[in-house]
Design a protein around this motif. Structure first.
Motif, PDB file in Angstrom:
ATOM      1  N   UNK A 190       0.815  -1.230   0.000  1.00  0.00           N
ATOM      2  CA  UNK A 190       0.000   0.000   0.000  1.00  0.00           C
ATOM      3  C   UNK A 190       0.840   1.269   0.000  1.00  0.00           C
ATOM      4  N   UNK A 191       1.993   1.225   0.663  1.00  0.00           N
ATOM      5  CA  UNK A 191       2.777   2.460   0.800  1.00  0.00           C
ATOM      6  C   UNK A 191       3.857   2.634  -0.266  1.00  0.00           C
ATOM      7  N   UNK A 192       4.360   1.525  -0.807  1.00  0.00           N
ATOM      8  CA  UNK A 192       5.474   1.681  -1.750  1.00  0.00           C
ATOM      9  C   UNK A 192       5.123   1.255  -3.171  1.00  0.00           C
ATOM     10  N   UNK A 193       4.481   0.118  -3.293  1.00  0.00           N
ATOM     11  CA  UNK A 193       4.239  -0.396  -4.644  1.00  0.00           C
ATOM     12  C   UNK A 193       3.079   0.323  -5.342  1.00  0.00           C
ATOM     13  N   UNK A 194       1.942   0.368  -4.691  1.00  0.00           N
ATOM     14  CA  UNK A 194       0.741   0.940  -5.340  1.00  0.00           C
ATOM     15  C   UNK A 194       0.900   2.414  -5.724  1.00  0.00           C
ATOM     16  N   UNK A 195       1.579   3.226  -4.878  1.00  0.00           N
ATOM     17  CA  UNK A 195       1.673   4.647  -5.245  1.00  0.00           C
ATOM     18  C   UNK A 195       2.591   4.936  -6.431  1.00  0.00           C
TER      19      UNK A 195
END
Lengths: 400, 163
Positions: free
Chosen positions: B122-127
């Motif tokens: 949620x914090x590194x890949x998706x953004x």
């Protein structure tokens, strides 16, 4: 409980008296004796004692049998085996070794190669016939010869000849009563093999002396650096030879008990008669698996053979490095190092090796003439097991 | 690639600790020839690394592994490579494959807990720009990895001595 007084009790007589003389006189196998010794030892033993592949039967072969069972293929088959398997065997022998057999009447599917040898001997022997057996050899030939009423005549072979059968040794053993010659090349236990040139003088004697040959070629696929030459492929020998083989070694199918015999239709027909009255037919699921192995398993077989070859090099070099003379085995999966230099007999050496070094290997004397002074070591084990076994044997030798 | 090198790779794949001397014996060739072939393959990055296959389920601090299907918009001129590079540089990422089919990248993430893996997604890949969607699949149990079966290996049922 009421005792039935009318029951006839044979207890005052030893059961031995009921046994057939040939069975009574049969000695227990030397391998069996050593097996009991190993099994009674509770230690962590590394074994080099087995005569079977360490691979499982290739999965597609197992799956073919399972699939066939699922479809309800569980009935008797024709006595001589399912036609597609006989055809596959004939194709395979022609493609691999240039021996042509007619699937319909020159191929018989048996319960392991052992049954095929037994059928061949029982078909051929008249009591008193002499059966020539180059030794050291597979432990069963001599006892099953005796069971059939034949007289086993061992022919000693030697490490200096790479355990090949020589024309002279064969001629020296022949008498007017000689009828059958049993060959097993590549050899269990020596790993010795015979080339085309080696076979020619043997074939000459076979013809001259009117012998029938039972050629056990169960290790035919397991040769290293040279292609196996079937004795049946030597000119003039096909009709004099019953070629025996099976799926145990090359396809890692020991437990399936699938074998076959090929030869002149009159011989195969005689063997089939005994086969139909004894086992009826080989198990159908085994036949289906064997057919799959022959039609789709040749690549996997080659992969296993390459692996044996790697381990063979490791073991032979290892024995030489720790000070045991070891001829270069060209076939099967056994090394047969000499332990003569230790001053111990094969049995003493094998027993002490078992108890003092926790390595099990089979004493050479159990394989007949010429086996004393040697040790049969299977290399159908993992590289790490073989390395550990060699290390233990090396330590044991240094302490002697 | 020559046959010798392929055979060496097969033997090292079975056991990376095998020495050049042992391999040379098994292949029936000279030790220096094997050593040279190994050096060449190391230099050419054919042999990338000698690693250990670990069955983490046998270890107390069991790791959590997730396979994440990632859909992305490829970058003009560099296709999928630039975005793949951005992703594989994270230390949590164990492997990244460009796939055919319903998604573009398959990303293997290893973490110490479900929460840590979820947080990475949620914090590194998706953004990351160009990441259109992710679908996280947690690995519940590993049966086989790199050709090695972890449990229920077939035992050696052979007798200790046989004909």
């Amino acid at each position: 409980m009421i005792k039935d007084e009318t029951t006839i009790q044979p207890s005052n007589k030893s059961m031995q008296n009921y046994l057939a003389p040939a069975v009574r006189e049969m000695k227990p196998s030397g391998i069996r004796k050593f097996f009991d010794l190993v099994n009674n030892s509770k230690d962590d033993i590394i074994s080099l004692g087995v005569g079977e592949p360490d691979f499982s039967t290739p999965w597609h072969v197992r799956e073919a049998a399972v699939h066939s069972l699922e479809r309800g293929r569980t009935k008797y088959t024709p006595n001589s085996g399912i036609p597609e398997l006989r055809e596959a065997i004939a194709n395979y022998l022609y493609t691999s070794f240039k021996v042509k057999y007619e699937p319909s009447n020159e191929v018989l599917v048996t319960v392991g190669g052992s049954e095929a040898i037994d059928l061949a001997l029982r078909s051929l022997i008249t009591p008193g016939d002499e059966i020539l057996i180059p030794e050291p050899c597979y432990i069963s030939y001599s006892p099953i010869t005796s069971l059939s009423g034949g007289v086993p005549v061992g022919i000693e072979t030697f490490a200096k000849d790479q355990f090949k059968l020589t024309e002279k040794a064969l001629r020296d053993a022949i008498t007017p009563r000689s009828k059958v010659l049993i060959l097993c090349y590549p050899s269990n236990p020596t790993g010795g093999t015979m080339s085309y040139e080696d076979w020619l003088p043997i074939a000459k004697v076979v013809e001259e002396k009117d012998l029938i040959v039972i050629s056990d070629e169960i290790y035919a696929e397991l040769t290293y650096g040279q292609k196996h030459v079937s004795f049946a492929a030597i000119p003039g020998m096909k009709d004099r030879t019953i070629l025996v083989s099976g799926f145990s070694k090359a396809f890692a199918m020991t437990g399936w008990r699938m074998g076959y015999a090929c030869g002149h239709q009159e011989l195969i027909s005689a063997m089939t008669k005994i086969h139909q009255y004894t086992v009826m037919c080989a198990p159908v699921m085994g036949q289906v698996a064997a057919h799959e192995a022959l039609t789709n398993g040749l690549e996997e077989k080659d992969r296993m053979i390459e692996s044996y070859n790697q381990r063979r090099r490791l073991v032979v070099k290892g024995f030489r490095e720790i000070g045991l003379q070891c001829h270069e085995p060209q076939g099967a999966f056994y090394a047969f190092p000499s332990i003569v230099a230790t001053g111990l007999t094969s049995e003493e050496f094998a027993q002490r090796l078992l108890f003092e070094a926790k390595v099990a290997a089979v004493p050479g004397d159990v394989f007949g003439l010429g086996g004393e002074g040697f040790l049969r070591c299977s290399y159908a084990y993992s590289v790490s097991q073989l390395s550990e076994a060699l290390e233990r044997i090396g330590k044991f030798l240094r302490k002697l | 690639m020559d046959t010798l090198k392929l055979k060496i790779l097969d033997l090292l794949k079975e056991d990376a600790r095998r020495s050049a001397s042992l391999i040379a014996t098994m292949l029936g060739t000279a030790e220096d020839e094997v050593a040279r072939a190994i050096s060449e393959m190391e230099a050419d990055k054919v042999i990338v690394k000698y690693a250990t296959v670990v069955n983490w389920s046998k270890v107390d601090d069991e790791k959590v592994t997730a396979l994440i299907e990632v859909q992305i918009t490829p970058e003009r001129g560099r296709g999928f490579d630039a975005i793949a590079e951005r992703i594989y540089l994270y230390p949590e990422v164990k492997s990244v494959y460009l796939m055919s089919g319903a998604y573009d990248l398959l990303v293997e993430i290893e973490g110490s807990s479900l929460k840590q893996v979820a947080s990475f997604v949620s914090n590194k890949l998706s953004p990351i720009d160009r990441v259109l969607s992710t679908k996280t699949n947690f690995i519940l149990k590993k049966y086989k990895q790199d050709g090695i079966i972890f449990e229920d290996q077939e035992d050696d049922h052979r007798m200790l001595v046989s004909p």
